[in-house]
Motif scaffolding. Structure first.
Motif, PDB file in Angstrom:
ATOM      1  N   SER A  86      46.413  24.480 -61.372  1.00 42.17           N
ATOM      2  CA  SER A  86      46.443  25.126 -62.687  1.00 42.17           C
ATOM      3  C   SER A  86      45.151  24.867 -63.475  1.00 42.17           C
ATOM      4  O   SER A  86      44.322  24.038 -63.105  1.00 42.17           O
ATOM      5  CB  SER A  86      47.669  24.677 -63.483  1.00 42.17           C
ATOM      6  N   TYR A  88      44.116  23.462 -66.499  1.00 41.45           N
ATOM      7  CA  TYR A  88      43.653  22.193 -67.061  1.00 41.45           C
ATOM      8  C   TYR A  88      43.289  21.157 -65.998  1.00 41.45           C
ATOM      9  O   TYR A  88      42.233  20.516 -66.100  1.00 41.45           O
ATOM     10  CB  TYR A  88      44.654  21.633 -68.082  1.00 41.45           C
ATOM     11  N   MET A  91      39.997  22.312 -64.501  1.00 42.12           N
ATOM     12  CA  MET A  91      38.883  22.070 -65.418  1.00 42.12           C
ATOM     13  C   MET A  91      38.543  20.577 -65.461  1.00 42.12           C
ATOM     14  O   MET A  91      37.362  20.201 -65.394  1.00 42.12           O
ATOM     15  CB  MET A  91      39.221  22.574 -66.824  1.00 42.12           C
ATOM     16  N   ALA A  92      39.545  19.727 -65.552  1.00 42.68           N
ATOM     17  CA  ALA A  92      39.308  18.280 -65.635  1.00 42.68           C
ATOM     18  C   ALA A  92      38.607  17.764 -64.375  1.00 42.68           C
ATOM     19  O   ALA A  92      37.631  17.006 -64.465  1.00 42.68           O
ATOM     20  CB  ALA A  92      40.625  17.538 -65.845  1.00 42.68           C
TER      21      ALA A  92
END
Length: 116
Positions: A86, A88, A91-92
């Protein structure tokens, strides 16, 4: 004080403007985001603050070395998304990998006597 507020407002407005344009055209938004607006603003603010272009030149020269590791984010993020991770977490992880790439680049450059 007003000068700092103006700097913040102008910088924030540009970021918001790009994100709004991206909603209508991802290509135009990507083009505007690819233009190093943050770097341009930073160099402009440096020059206005010091009236000395040498600091902006030094800043610009260091940015050149940091462009390759920044590509890590743009390469890895879509890969993670396509693998079903997903937004987030993708991205992290991409940001962490990019930070690692920056660290490694600075470390490698140091081995060659290039001081960042």
């Amino acid at each position: 004080m007003y000068y700092y507020i103006a700097k913040i407002v102008i910088t924030a407005l540009l970021i918001v403007l790009i994100s709004e344009i991206t909603k209508r055209s991802s290509l135009l938004g990507a083009l505007l985001a690819a233009i190093p607006l943050v770097s341009i603003l930073a160099m402009t603010w440096m020059y206005l603050d010091t009236n000395n272009s040498s600091a902006a030149v030094e800043f610009s020269n260091k940015i050149i070395w940091l462009i390759p590791p920044s590509m890590t984010l743009f390469i890895m993020f879509p890969i993670f998304i396509k693998k079903g991770i997903s937004f987030y977490p993708s991205m992290a992880i991409s940001v962490m990998l990019t930070i690692t790439a920056y660290y490694l680049m600075i470390l490698i450059l140091g081995k060659f006597g290039i001081k960042m």
